[in-house]
Design an enzyme around this catalytic site. Sequence first.
Site, short mmCIF file in Angstrom:
data_model
loop_
_atom_site.label_atom_id
_atom_site.label_comp_id
_atom_site.label_asym_id
_atom_site.label_seq_id
_atom_site.Cartn_x
_atom_site.Cartn_y
_atom_site.Cartn_z
N ASP A 1 0.86 -1.17 0.00
CA ASP A 1 0.00 0.00 0.00
C ASP A 1 0.90 1.23 0.00
O ASP A 1 2.02 1.20 0.49
CB ASP A 1 -0.90 0.00 1.25
CG ASP A 1 -1.89 1.15 1.23
OD1 ASP A 1 -2.40 1.46 0.14
OD2 ASP A 1 -2.12 1.75 2.29
N ASP B 1 -1.88 -2.32 6.50
CA ASP B 1 -2.09 -2.06 7.93
C ASP B 1 -3.51 -1.69 8.28
O ASP B 1 -3.79 -1.30 9.42
CB ASP B 1 -1.14 -0.95 8.39
CG ASP B 1 -1.33 0.34 7.58
OD1 ASP B 1 -2.22 0.36 6.71
OD2 ASP B 1 -0.59 1.31 7.82
N ASP C 1 -7.34 -4.17 4.45
CA ASP C 1 -6.28 -5.03 3.91
C ASP C 1 -6.35 -6.46 4.44
O ASP C 1 -5.57 -7.31 4.00
CB ASP C 1 -4.90 -4.45 4.26
CG ASP C 1 -4.64 -3.11 3.61
OD1 ASP C 1 -5.04 -2.94 2.45
OD2 ASP C 1 -4.07 -2.22 4.27
N ASN D 1 24.16 -44.02 13.08
CA ASN D 1 23.09 -43.08 12.68
C ASN D 1 22.96 -41.94 13.68
O ASN D 1 22.74 -40.78 13.30
CB ASN D 1 21.77 -43.84 12.56
CG ASN D 1 20.68 -43.00 11.93
OD1 ASN D 1 20.84 -42.49 10.83
ND2 ASN D 1 19.58 -42.85 12.64
#
Length: 770
Positions: A227, A512, A516, A605
């Site tokens: 924005d 914000d 949005d 392992n």
Amino acid sequence: MKLSEFVRCPIKVQRCAGRVEQTELVVQVDQKDVVPGDIVIFEPGDLFPGDVRLLSSKHLVVSQSSLTGESVTADKIADIRENRSTPLLDLRNICFMGTNVVSGSGTGLVVSTGSKTYMSTIFSNIGKRKPPDDFERGVRRISYVLVGVMLVVVAIIILTEYFTSKELSESILFGISVACALTPQMLPLIVNTSLAKGALAMAKDRCVVKSITAIRDMGSMDILCIDKTGTLTMNRAIMVDHLDSWGEKREKVLQFAFLNSYFKTDQKYPLDDAILAYVYTNGYRFQPSKWTKVDEIPFDFIRRRVSVILEIESDSRDSKSKSSDRFMVTKGALEEVVKVCSFIEKIDSGSTTAFSTEEYQQILNLGEELSNEGLRLIAVAVKRLTKNKSGQTKDDDDEIIESDMVFLGLITFYDPPKDSAKQALWRLAEKGVKAKVLTGDSLALAIKVCQEVGIRTTHVITGPDLELLNQESFHETVQRATVLARLTPTQKLRVVQSLQTAGNHVVGFLGDGINDSLALDAANVGISVDSGASVAKDFSEIILLEKDLNVLVAGVVRGRMTYGNTMKYIKMSVIANVGSVLSLLIATLFLQFEPLTPRQLLTQNFLYSVGQIAIPWDKMEEDYVKTPQRWSQKGLPTFILWNGPVCTVCDVAALLFLWFYYKADVVDMEDLFRAGWFVEGLLMQTLIIHLIRTEKIPFIQEIASWQVVLSTVVISAIGIAIPCTGLGAIMGFDKLPLSFFGFLVVLFIGYFTIGQIVKRIYILVYRKWL
């Protein structure tokens, strides 16, 4: 629930009372008790309990900032017929739930409440669990492949071992040990450690990561939707110019605008501060001490202007008699100021003449041109007032006194772009992240700001124009456009979804406002700021404590480093484990005994897994973090097919060396064979990280971080030492002769040579490595 907190308030509603003879009463009910069909009465400060069709209105001004994100108010009129093509939020006879009355009053018919309102439909899809991303789907697929390989290989090993030893329990135990060796046990630890390390690093940059998986998504992000307000710009007004009716600089315009801002007391706005700052910093001396304030007509959203009445002593030749001049100075919205002007001041002679239609249109055209340049503007007018014998102004009515004014000119303002914005956008572009501006502001203003910060404006479009496109044209336009203005919340959502589906992009969204929230929830990476609306922050994975895009650049780099280190482990562990298990299968088929006992196999392992804990602290090559990194469906299987056989070939070479050189293929020599196989397998799995982690030649052109090197040295030393200690005797190992270690040096030189050749061919074919 958070939305309902700020819309819960008593509502005035017309209701019928009485069983026999019904009477209409105005009653107050809670917002949740309002139903479609109710007639509501609203005044300044009231929130609309639902979507309302106006029945009557009187100077009604409504704030729709909760839906649009813009601070500009909207005039609402009941007696108007709108076109079908009018955007929803531009309808002047409809008021929406969650918006509020700024000034005026009216009545309206509630047409929808609850989940059927426009605001509720906006939030109906947010907050749901997001589908798994490419990385999660890829890990799931490779896990299924490993499970399939495990079932086949372990079944063959168990049957082969049973037919050899005739011990079913021992065979099953050995098979389970092989299955454990095939499992990349450290994957959750490596992934989460890498992500947590990235989150801590971003926290130092004043960036709070709510969902650590968002860091990985930032590494894959290739489009950032942002924005304009407060992100690209400073979100404050700076005065630019003071122009007369012909667009020429005129100090008189600035003088009266300054006096209006200086003496008004009702409420100071940012534009007033900008005018005062401009005058003081540029050295103008308008001597406000010579003026005296008489009265003030405050600003309201109906008139959209403010007036102050000032008095100044006039120069008189007779020093004994003092006289004063009284002026009314007005400033406000251009359309509203022009309405009360009947005269205009000529630039050449300084005389005032009647306001002609041509001059009226010329001023409006000038205002439109300035607006198209991205400037905000207010108009300034003045009027000399006449006083009666008692010294009072003849006209006391505000509407009468604000009339027949002289139009002076315009004051222009600009919300400047941040100094850091252009640099940050350039750095993002370098990293392969394209920026798109999605805003509710006007197109002209958005274009102006984008040009200032270096965003291309060759392809732009507005929300109403998007609504006219079919689905295919919509996708094509969204992919091409860099500036999309006058967007509603649902249009922002559609744009983000189009980029994700039709464009196959990983999309980040920085916003914000409440408007949005839809896009933030739909985006792969939702980013908000600490000062944003609570709803926006709730649906964001990353919160910026400062509105600075440079923080996002650092986040992108962190994300790619995290992704790269994770892919190192996945590719390395799968190749090492699959190669090791295939080698065990080959050895089991040809030997008369287990190549390693379950205890030895699990110890090997375990040591190998512990050694991989340092991977999240490894560094990444600069070329790797320059481009977005995404999981490739075919990438990992192809990588395994190319590199897995190299490990198996080396293991088989060690098997043949032990078999033919030391004659360790018989039962009497099984402890020596197992010691050699244990050390060779552990060193192979430990050193493979250095071959996989870089495109370059390991240890010569590129060296791993000191943490990884230290881990390799420590684990290798432990593995070599175990057969030579009492622990080795307990585990069933014989001491290895020095000649075997000479063989290992030759073996691993050959392994790195072959591996590097395969690596270069792979890069030539597929144009990438990790």
